[in-house]
Design a protein around this motif. Structure first.
Motif, short mmCIF file in Angstrom:
data_model
loop_
_atom_site.label_atom_id
_atom_site.label_comp_id
_atom_site.label_asym_id
_atom_site.label_seq_id
_atom_site.Cartn_x
_atom_site.Cartn_y
_atom_site.Cartn_z
N LEU A 71 0.73 -1.07 0.03
CA LEU A 71 0.03 -0.09 0.10
C LEU A 71 0.76 1.27 0.03
O LEU A 71 0.57 2.28 -0.58
N THR A 72 2.13 0.89 0.69
CA THR A 72 2.99 2.46 0.71
C THR A 72 3.47 2.53 -0.61
O THR A 72 3.59 3.86 -1.03
N ARG A 73 3.69 1.55 -1.41
CA ARG A 73 4.28 1.68 -2.65
C ARG A 73 3.05 2.37 -3.78
O ARG A 73 3.67 2.81 -4.84
N ALA A 74 2.20 1.84 -3.39
CA ALA A 74 1.06 2.12 -4.50
C ALA A 74 0.47 3.71 -4.05
O ALA A 74 -0.33 4.16 -4.81
N ARG A 102 -3.35 -5.20 -8.55
CA ARG A 102 -4.05 -4.88 -9.59
C ARG A 102 -3.97 -3.43 -10.13
O ARG A 102 -3.94 -3.16 -11.13
N ILE A 103 -4.40 -2.61 -9.00
CA ILE A 103 -4.44 -1.18 -9.22
C ILE A 103 -2.99 -0.79 -9.55
O ILE A 103 -3.00 0.18 -10.56
N MET A 104 -1.98 -1.10 -8.97
CA MET A 104 -0.51 -0.70 -9.33
C MET A 104 -0.30 -1.06 -10.96
O MET A 104 0.25 -0.45 -11.65
N GLU A 105 -0.71 -2.40 -11.09
CA GLU A 105 -0.30 -2.81 -12.72
C GLU A 105 -1.15 -1.93 -13.59
O GLU A 105 -0.86 -1.66 -14.85
N GLY A 106 -2.66 -1.45 -13.18
CA GLY A 106 -3.23 -0.60 -14.20
C GLY A 106 -2.97 0.57 -14.44
O GLY A 106 -2.65 1.25 -15.27
#
Length: 179
Positions: free
Chosen positions: A54-57, A121-125
């Protein structure tokens, strides 16, 4: 298979002692591996990993609200984990192995895995969006350099030049030294 491995050992008594030690060791390992305290420790490690993800995102600005929802859900899982830890501290002996505690640990583990999957999935999007945006910008530059201008572009350039050109009245008002 275990009997086949220990068959070269001479004497039936020694053979069965080795078999009993091996089975006792495997049983103790399995009990420790699936004990509530060990599973709770793995759950806490998964929560730490989810926090790191979450921190990375945080720089995924397109889905920021969904990320905040995932962070809130993770806080609720941490609260549940803390409650489970309290139950384990209060319980004694076989009560620690109660089905209710094991189900709650499984439920929390599934929630953390779901949070991890959603955030990844959000990060990949976001990554795909950035790649598509970069590719589109590069394609526009290449097209601007290599393709001949279309009629629409030519008309627009003509209108811009005409707007920037001085009017005939402004030209006639200029002193002759500037012409």
């Amino acid at each position: 298979m275990i009997l086949w491995l220990i068959s070269p050992v001479l004497g039936n008594t020694l053979r069965y002692i080795i078999l009993a030690l091996v089975l006792t060791t495997l049983t103790a390992y399995a009990v420790d591996l699936y004990s509530p305290s060990c599973r709770l420790a793995r759950l806490e490690d998964a929560i730490k990993a989810a926090k790191d993800i979450l921190t990375r995102a945080e720089n995924c600005s397109r889905d920021y609200l969904e990320l905040m929802d995932m962070a809130d859900c993770l806080i609720h899982v941490e609260i549940s984990t803390s409650n489970i830890r309290i139950q384990l501290l209060d319980a004694s002996g076989l009560a620690k192995w109660s089905l209710k505690i094991m189900e709650r640990i499984n439920e929390c583990t599934k929630k953390v895995e779901g949070i991890n999957t959603s955030v990844l999935r959000i990060m990949e999007g976001e990554h795909q969006y950035q790649l598509k945006k970069s590719s589109q910008e590069k394609r526009e530059v290449i097209d601007a350099i290599t393709l001949p201008p279309t009629r629409h572009v030519q008309e627009r350039a003509f209108r811009v030049r005409r707007r920037l050109a001085p009017s005939p009245a402004a030209i006639s008002a200029l002193p002759e030294s500037e012409m």
